[in-house]
Design a protein around this motif. Structure first.
Motif, short mmCIF file in Angstrom:
data_model
loop_
_atom_site.label_atom_id
_atom_site.label_comp_id
_atom_site.label_asym_id
_atom_site.label_seq_id
_atom_site.Cartn_x
_atom_site.Cartn_y
_atom_site.Cartn_z
N ARG A 251 156.33 20.04 98.02
CA ARG A 251 156.29 19.80 96.57
C ARG A 251 157.68 19.90 95.97
NH1 ARG A 251 153.34 23.19 91.78
NH2 ARG A 251 154.10 21.84 90.13
N GLY B 209 159.51 16.82 96.10
CA GLY B 209 158.91 15.69 95.40
C GLY B 209 157.91 14.92 96.24
N ARG B 210 157.59 15.42 97.41
CA ARG B 210 156.64 14.74 98.31
C ARG B 210 155.22 15.25 98.01
NH1 ARG B 210 160.14 16.04 103.58
NH2 ARG B 210 158.28 15.35 104.70
N VAL B 211 154.73 14.90 96.80
CA VAL B 211 153.49 15.48 96.32
C VAL B 211 152.27 15.06 97.13
CG1 VAL B 211 154.31 15.91 93.98
CG2 VAL B 211 153.24 13.73 94.50
N ASP B 212 152.23 13.83 97.62
CA ASP B 212 151.07 13.42 98.42
C ASP B 212 150.99 14.22 99.71
OD1 ASP B 212 150.08 11.56 96.61
OD2 ASP B 212 151.33 9.94 97.41
N MET C 284 149.83 17.71 98.84
CA MET C 284 148.37 17.75 98.65
C MET C 284 147.65 17.82 99.99
SD MET C 284 147.71 15.01 95.65
CE MET C 284 148.89 14.90 94.31
N VAL D 162 149.87 20.77 91.69
CA VAL D 162 150.50 19.59 92.27
C VAL D 162 149.84 18.32 91.73
CG1 VAL D 162 149.23 19.29 94.45
CG2 VAL D 162 151.65 18.77 94.36
N HIS D 163 148.55 18.37 91.43
CA HIS D 163 147.90 17.21 90.81
C HIS D 163 148.45 16.98 89.39
CE1 HIS D 163 145.06 15.83 93.77
NE2 HIS D 163 144.58 17.05 93.94
N ALA E 57 151.48 17.74 88.42
CA ALA E 57 152.82 17.19 88.63
C ALA E 57 152.77 15.71 88.99
CB ALA E 57 153.55 17.97 89.73
N ALA E 58 151.68 15.29 89.64
CA ALA E 58 151.52 13.89 90.04
C ALA E 58 150.81 13.06 88.96
CB ALA E 58 150.75 13.81 91.35
N HIS E 59 150.58 13.68 87.81
CA HIS E 59 149.90 13.00 86.68
C HIS E 59 148.49 12.53 87.07
CE1 HIS E 59 153.73 13.21 84.68
NE2 HIS E 59 154.30 12.60 85.72
N ARG E 60 147.76 13.43 87.72
CA ARG E 60 146.38 13.16 88.12
C ARG E 60 145.49 14.23 87.49
NH1 ARG E 60 147.97 12.26 94.43
NH2 ARG E 60 149.04 10.30 94.13
#
Length: 109
Positions: A53, A56-59, A62, A91-92, A94-97
């Protein structure tokens, strides 16, 4: 991970980087897995998610948090589940989810 690749990075004056953290946590996770220490393995998986995270490797983060959550659930570690769900919700966000963030947060209840 090969030990000869890890040890030079422990030398004094060596700059800590997030990529180094990912490598060290991955090595620790492997050791915990071999030792059948499920709590340690789940914790290191979560630590890998934290480091991912930060880069910046949010996927990927997750995915790591999801694997951590599965291990904590398998071994009925309620505290570990709660901490991991909180991180997953963050983290969701941060990922705008927002829907996924809310689902993770509501799983805490």
């Amino acid at each position: 991970m090969e030990l000869d690749r890890l040890l030079p990075r422990l030398a004094p004056g060596e700059r800590d980087t997030t990529d180094d953290a990912i490598m060290f946590h991955t090595a620790a996770r492997t050791l915990f897995r071999v030792a059948a220490d499920h709590h340690g393995e789940a914790t290191e998986e979560s630590n890998i998610g934290d480091a991912l995270r930060q880069t910046g490797r949010v996927d990927e983060a997750m995915g790591a948090y999801g694997r951590s959550l599965e291990l904590f659930r398998e071994h009925e570690d309620w505290y570990g589940q709660g901490v991991t769900l909180d991180k997953l919700a963050d983290v969701h966000v941060a990922a705008h989810r927002p829907a996924e963030a809310r689902a993770a947060a509501e799983s805490l209840k």
